[in-house]
Design an enzyme around this catalytic site. Structure first.
Site, short mmCIF file in Angstrom:
data_model
loop_
_atom_site.label_atom_id
_atom_site.label_comp_id
_atom_site.label_asym_id
_atom_site.label_seq_id
_atom_site.Cartn_x
_atom_site.Cartn_y
_atom_site.Cartn_z
N LYS A 22 5.96 11.18 -2.70
CA LYS A 22 7.23 10.95 -3.40
C LYS A 22 7.10 9.82 -4.41
O LYS A 22 7.55 9.93 -5.55
CB LYS A 22 8.33 10.59 -2.39
N ASN A 23 6.46 8.72 -4.00
CA ASN A 23 6.43 7.54 -4.86
C ASN A 23 5.49 7.67 -6.05
O ASN A 23 5.48 6.81 -6.93
CB ASN A 23 6.06 6.28 -4.05
N CYS A 126 18.05 1.89 -1.72
CA CYS A 126 18.15 1.44 -0.33
C CYS A 126 18.72 0.03 -0.27
O CYS A 126 18.43 -0.80 -1.12
CB CYS A 126 16.78 1.38 0.32
N ARG A 131 16.57 -6.97 -4.13
CA ARG A 131 15.84 -6.09 -5.04
C ARG A 131 16.25 -6.26 -6.50
O ARG A 131 16.79 -5.34 -7.12
CB ARG A 131 15.98 -4.64 -4.61
N ASP A 316 6.56 0.13 3.88
CA ASP A 316 7.19 1.42 4.18
C ASP A 316 6.76 2.00 5.54
O ASP A 316 7.29 3.03 5.95
CB ASP A 316 6.89 2.44 3.07
N ARG A 402 15.61 12.23 2.08
CA ARG A 402 15.21 11.61 0.81
C ARG A 402 13.70 11.46 0.75
O ARG A 402 13.12 11.55 -0.33
CB ARG A 402 15.84 10.24 0.65
#
Ligand code: UD1
Length: 424
Positions: A22-23, A126, A131, A316, A402
């Site tokens: 995904k990233n 998130c 952030r 993660d 997600r």
């Protein structure tokens, strides 16, 4: 909203295909904004975040065609996306979209590089820590973008285009590295990024940019030297395997015991975390076609780790490790150094009976038997549920969708008793 119900206590045995990362898929899709030609991405995972970014890019005028819709015989093969940004119709990324996924903020650099202007909402994403985006803005300013913040939006202008610069990031940021790298590919002259993120997904994007015509030295290192081009070409690129999905399933196998082949996974993308897993008592091996994880017996060794930027232990996977360590014979210490407040799972794990003390950025986990109850979603809770005796129900699985493709299907193929209860 859907729920997931797990009957724990069963070993996992079989094969789990690992999806595209995904990233990496998200910034690769954003790279399509840099060229009027077609960018073809293979092995794109079918995830809520990917679909949301597809909507955002379509809004900018990107034409997106998808091959291999997976209703066919192998639903686990990634999709192929053809993205063509011949004309950028709209350089605005609205709050309603960007606030739902932080990575969509990374359109800022490519849009201002190609179009000389952009208006992008400040991100949401998130709820982990504050952030900020200060390093993204610092990097783009260094490339010559004029930036103003107004009513929650970043207004960027560079009427004469961007120009190369020397940028030293004060700390490692994956997102700021992506944003500046993508922009630098269309800037005039040379850009030098120091203290760049070394995450494999950054390297994957840089490799794709090279195929598109940018010249980049230092891929995989913390110093990236980019020769920008006036325009970039189309390319065909395959998204690398998802190391976080790999780690999650590897930790799940260590949690339940068993023997699972993680098909398509690469040990080298996740060496630190897999070595930690071996220290807990699991066996991990790179084999032809993937990574095999096995664990027999009940004994789980406790560990002490800090999360760190790549090649360190990834933030993660911190929650997944913590779930595993709730069953270790002894006390583990897990320190989160990347994000503040990334301990939301602690309270839920505690409801399963876990003994976890928090002091600032450090969690001390005392291994203990767990029991089941109702939970809010997190993949660490799936791991806990797989270990627990009896039934665990996980609510609000939206956050799992997600980031994890067909999670319950992949696990149930290996013998887990896990099912999705659709909201009527
Ligand atoms: C990406 C990943 C996310 C992962 C994280 C760290 C994607 C889509 N997401 O998120 O899964 O957990 O990297 O590996 O790839 N920071 C600043 N100023 C900035 C930018 C960041 O202070 O301008 C701080 C953040 O608050 C955080 C740290 O830097 O404390 C790392 O954040 P960053 O690497 O930017 O994370 P993301 O790119 O958002």
């Amino acid at each position: 909203m859907d729920r997931i119900r797990i009957n724990g206590g069963r070993q996992l045995k079989g094969t789990i295909p690992i999806s595209g990362a995904k990233n990496a898929a998200l910034p690769l899709m954003i790279a399509s904004l840099l060229t009027a030609d077609r960018l073809t991405l293979k092995n794109v995972p079918n995830l809520a975040d990917v679909n949301l970014l597809a909507r955002i890019l379509r809004n900018h005028g990107v034409d997106l065609a998808v091959d291999g819709k997976r209703s066919g015989p192998n639903p686990y093969l990634g999709e192929t996306f053809h993205l063509t940004a011949r004309d950028i119709a709209d350089t605005v990324a609205p709050y309603e979209m960007v606030s739902r996924m932080r990575a969509s903020f990374w359109v800022l650099g490519p849009l201002v590089a190609r179009m000389g202007q952009a208006k992008v909402s400040l991100p949401g994403g998130c709820a982990i820590g504050t952030r900020p985006v200060d390093m993204h803005l610092m990097g783009l300013r260094a490339l010559g973008a004029e930036l103003d913040i107004d009513a929650g939006y970043v207004l960027a202008r560079a009427p004469k285009g961007l120009r190369g610069a020397h940028i030293v990031f004060p700390k490692v940021s994956v997102g700021a590295t992506h944003n500046v790298l993508l922009a630098a590919a269309l800037a005039k002259g040379e850009t030098l990024i120091e203290n760049a993120a070394r995450e494999p997904e950054v390297g994957d994007v840089a490799s794709c940019l090279v195929k598109m015509g940018a010249r980049i030295e230092g891929i995989g290192s913390s110093t990236l030297r980019i020769q920008g081009r006036d325009s970039l070409e189309g390319a065909v690129h395959t998204v690398l395997p998802d190391r976080i999905e790999t780690g999650t399933f590897a930790f799940a196998v260590a949690a339940t015991g068993g023997d699972v082949m993680l098909e398509g996974a690469r040990y080298d993308l996740l060496q630190t975390a897999l070595e930690v897993l071996e220290r807990t008592g699991a066996t991990v091996a790179q084999e032809n076609g993937g990574v095999r994880v096995t664990r027999n017996g009940n004994y789980l060794e406790p560990v002490a780790i800090d999360t760190q930027p790549f090649p360190g232990f990834p933030t993660d996977l911190q929650a997944q490790l913590m779930a595993l360590m709730t069953r270790a014979q002894g006390t583990s210490v897990i320190r989160e150094t990347i994000f503040e407040n990334r301990f939301m799972h602690v309270q839920e794990l505690a409801r399963l009976g876990a003994d976890i003390q928090l002091h600032g950025d450090t969690a001390t986990v005392r291994g203990a038997p767990v029991m089941a109850t109702d939970l809010r979603a997190s993949v660490s809770l799936v791991i806990a549920g797989l270990m627990a005796d009896g039934e665990t129900t996980i609510n609000r699985v939206y956050h799992l969708d997600r980031g994890f493709e067909r999670l319950e299907e992949k696990l149930s193929r290996c013998g887990a008793a896990i099912e999705r209860l659709s909201a009527a």
